[in-house]
Design an enzyme around this catalytic site. Structure first.
Site, mmCIF file in Angstrom:
data_model
loop_
_atom_site.group_PDB
_atom_site.id
_atom_site.type_symbol
_atom_site.label_atom_id
_atom_site.label_comp_id
_atom_site.label_asym_id
_atom_site.label_seq_id
_atom_site.Cartn_x
_atom_site.Cartn_y
_atom_site.Cartn_z
ATOM 1 N N LYS A 114 -25.419 -31.807 -33.756
ATOM 2 C CA LYS A 114 -24.164 -31.117 -33.405
ATOM 3 C C LYS A 114 -23.560 -31.612 -32.091
ATOM 4 C CE LYS A 114 -24.214 -26.863 -36.050
ATOM 5 N NZ LYS A 114 -25.527 -26.874 -36.742
ATOM 6 N N GLU A 174 -16.469 -20.248 -32.196
ATOM 7 C CA GLU A 174 -17.324 -19.163 -32.668
ATOM 8 C C GLU A 174 -18.694 -19.769 -32.943
ATOM 9 O OE1 GLU A 174 -15.109 -20.686 -34.679
ATOM 10 O OE2 GLU A 174 -16.665 -21.608 -35.920
ATOM 11 N N SER A 176 -31.494 -33.899 -39.496
ATOM 12 C CA SER A 176 -30.398 -33.437 -38.637
ATOM 13 C C SER A 176 -30.843 -32.706 -37.374
ATOM 14 C CB SER A 176 -29.445 -32.553 -39.447
ATOM 15 O OG SER A 176 -30.150 -31.505 -40.085
HETATM 16 C C1 LIG Z 1 -25.736 -26.700 -38.101
HETATM 17 C C2 LIG Z 1 -26.802 -27.528 -38.672
HETATM 18 C C3 LIG Z 1 -26.696 -28.078 -39.973
HETATM 19 C C4 LIG Z 1 -25.566 -27.786 -40.903
HETATM 20 O O1 LIG Z 1 -24.321 -28.213 -40.501
HETATM 21 P P1 LIG Z 1 -23.569 -29.465 -41.132
HETATM 22 O O2 LIG Z 1 -22.208 -29.374 -40.577
HETATM 23 O O3 LIG Z 1 -23.599 -29.316 -42.632
HETATM 24 O O4 LIG Z 1 -24.312 -30.673 -40.720
HETATM 25 C C5 LIG Z 1 -27.712 -28.916 -40.420
HETATM 26 N N1 LIG Z 1 -28.795 -29.178 -39.662
HETATM 27 C C6 LIG Z 1 -28.933 -28.668 -38.419
HETATM 28 C C7 LIG Z 1 -30.151 -28.999 -37.638
HETATM 29 C C8 LIG Z 1 -27.955 -27.824 -37.886
HETATM 30 O O5 LIG Z 1 -28.109 -27.321 -36.655
#
Ligand SMILES: *Cc1c(COP(=O)(O)O)cnc(C)c1O
Length: 405
Positions: A101, A123, A388
């Site tokens: 993010k 938000e 992610s």
């Molecule tokens: C917020 C988040 C997501 C989901 O958000 P996307 O916009 O779909 O990427 C996925 N993995 C992690 C670790 C997150 O914090």
């Protein structure tokens, strides 16, 4: 590469069009006043993103502050346990603050600085986007107002503490169910009242144009790095790329690097407890076209046509829609969307931890679970997973709700 009549050689330049559409999806569906604000951001972005100074500053920040490039790890023990397919993970869990993010929050906050804005507004639901934005605001010396439902504030104490320590104002929203939906409304209202001094920072490839475009561009660093690293490591492209899809930012960033390649691309949605409405958040799999939160996409609707209640064990994935570009790529057939439920996700969470020494975010564990399934089906080849984020935030929840596995 031509795919089902769409030319992917120029795809990233061709989409979205100047009005923010990916085929039928996207656009700007907000009040006239907010529309003017969105157009101001779009104009500024189209100019600033081409400026050499902006590009150089973003590159320096990624390297010196975020710790980019993040590595790719070969998951050797996991691969061996599944057969002959080799699994690899792009380690966004090693990006500063522990998830992807920050990639778009740093870009959005840098844009705010170039536009002369004093404040960023957003938000947050579980608090992940709020923490990333508060980090970016601290770095640039911007004020930061984060709107958060009172119910979420009570559930997510560590993230609330992080945001406050980073200097953000966490503003409790007590209307309605006091969760994410009400926080979105409150943040939009605050932004509409003060849009000359601030910029609204959306946390995924969702919302009105230009956010799906901007967030994709800022996240594309993941896919661009990963493609280069993978080729260097193995001498070839992966056969498949897999990422989890909530709003769709980490997946869109990863996919952007491979859309024009002979690589199969899979987006993994959360099936939660099962396919009944209310038990999952698999919008691209079960949803229909509609407008929500300022954009047209595929979404899960209640009987009145509003956003349906959704559920996933991963709070970062429980959103009733996904970005317009995902809806478009789904229709084109370029990306295949599929689902993984809570149970398989928790198994993958423990498997990756035990076999590789990497505790994944529960969101990312959806992608790991899918890749493990795909590996068995493929029999041979290679799969690149976008990991992610890291799972520190999820450990207590997993242990108290599922126990050790
Ligand atoms: C917020 C988040 C997501 C989901 O958000 P996307 O916009 O779909 O990427 C996925 N993995 C992690 C670790 C997150 O914090």
């Amino acid at each position: 590469m031509n795919f089902n009549g769409t030319n992917f050689d120029t795809y990233l330049k061709d989409y979205p069009d100047e009005k923010g559409y990916f085929g039928p999806y996207g656009g700007i569906y907000v009040s006239p006043e907010l529309k003017a604000a969105m157009e101001e951001i779009a104009d500024a972005y189209y100019t600033i993103c081409k400026s050499r100074k902006f590009i150089a500053e973003l590159r320096r920040i990624r390297k010196e502050f975020q710790g980019r490039p993040t590595p790719i790890s070969h998951l050797e023990r996991l691969s061996a346990s599944l057969g002959n397919v080799q699994l690899y993970a792009k380690r966004e869990d090693l990006n500063h603050t522990g998830a992807h993010k920050l990639n778009h929050c740093m870009g959005e906050a840098l844009l705010a600085k170039y536009m002369g804005k004093k404040k960023v507004i957003a938000e947050t639901g579980a608090g992940q986007h709020g923490v990333a934005l508060a980090t970016a605001a601290a770095y640039f010396g911007l004020e930061c107002d984060i709107y958060m439902g009172q119910v979420d504030i009570e559930k997510q104490a560590p993230n609330v503490a992080r945001m406050k320590i980073l200097g953000a104002n966490v503003i409790p929203v007590t209307e309605g169910l006091a969760t994410l939906k009400e926080a979105v409304d409150a943040a939009f209202a605050a932004y509409a009242a003060d849009y000359r001094n601030c910029i609204y920072c959306i946390g995924s490839v969702v919302g009105p144009h230009p956010f799906p475009l901007m967030v994709r561009d800022f996240q594309a660093v993941v896919g661009i790095e990963a493609r280069e690293q993978f080729v260097e490591m193995t001498g070839e492209l992966p056969d498949a790329v897999v990422a989890c899809v909530g709003g769709g930012s980490n997946s869109m960033g990863m996919f952007a690097g491979f859309l024009n390649d002979p690589v199969k691309i899979y987006g993994v949605e959360p099936l939660g407890r099962g396919p009944a409405l209310g038990d999952h958040a698999a919008s691209l799999t079960y949803g229909t076209e509609g407008v929500m939160h300022g954009f047209n996409s595929i979404m899960l609707k209640d009987e009145k046509g509003g956003p349906a209640p959704v559920y996933s064990v991963a709070s970062g994935l429980d959103y009733p829609s996904s970005g317009p570009e995902h809806a478009f790529l789904r229709d084109l057939g370029r990306v295949q969307y599929d689902v993984i439920g809570d149970e398989e996700t928790i198994d993958a969470f423990f498997t990756l931890s035990r076999m590789e020494g990497i505790i994944p975010a529960i969101e990312s564990a959806h992608a790991v679970a899918y890749a493990m399934k795909l590996a068995k089906e493929m029999g041979r080849g290679s799969i690149l997973i976008n990991l992610s984020g890291r799972g520190d935030k999820d450990m207590d929840y997993v242990l108290s709700h599922y126990g050790l596995r």
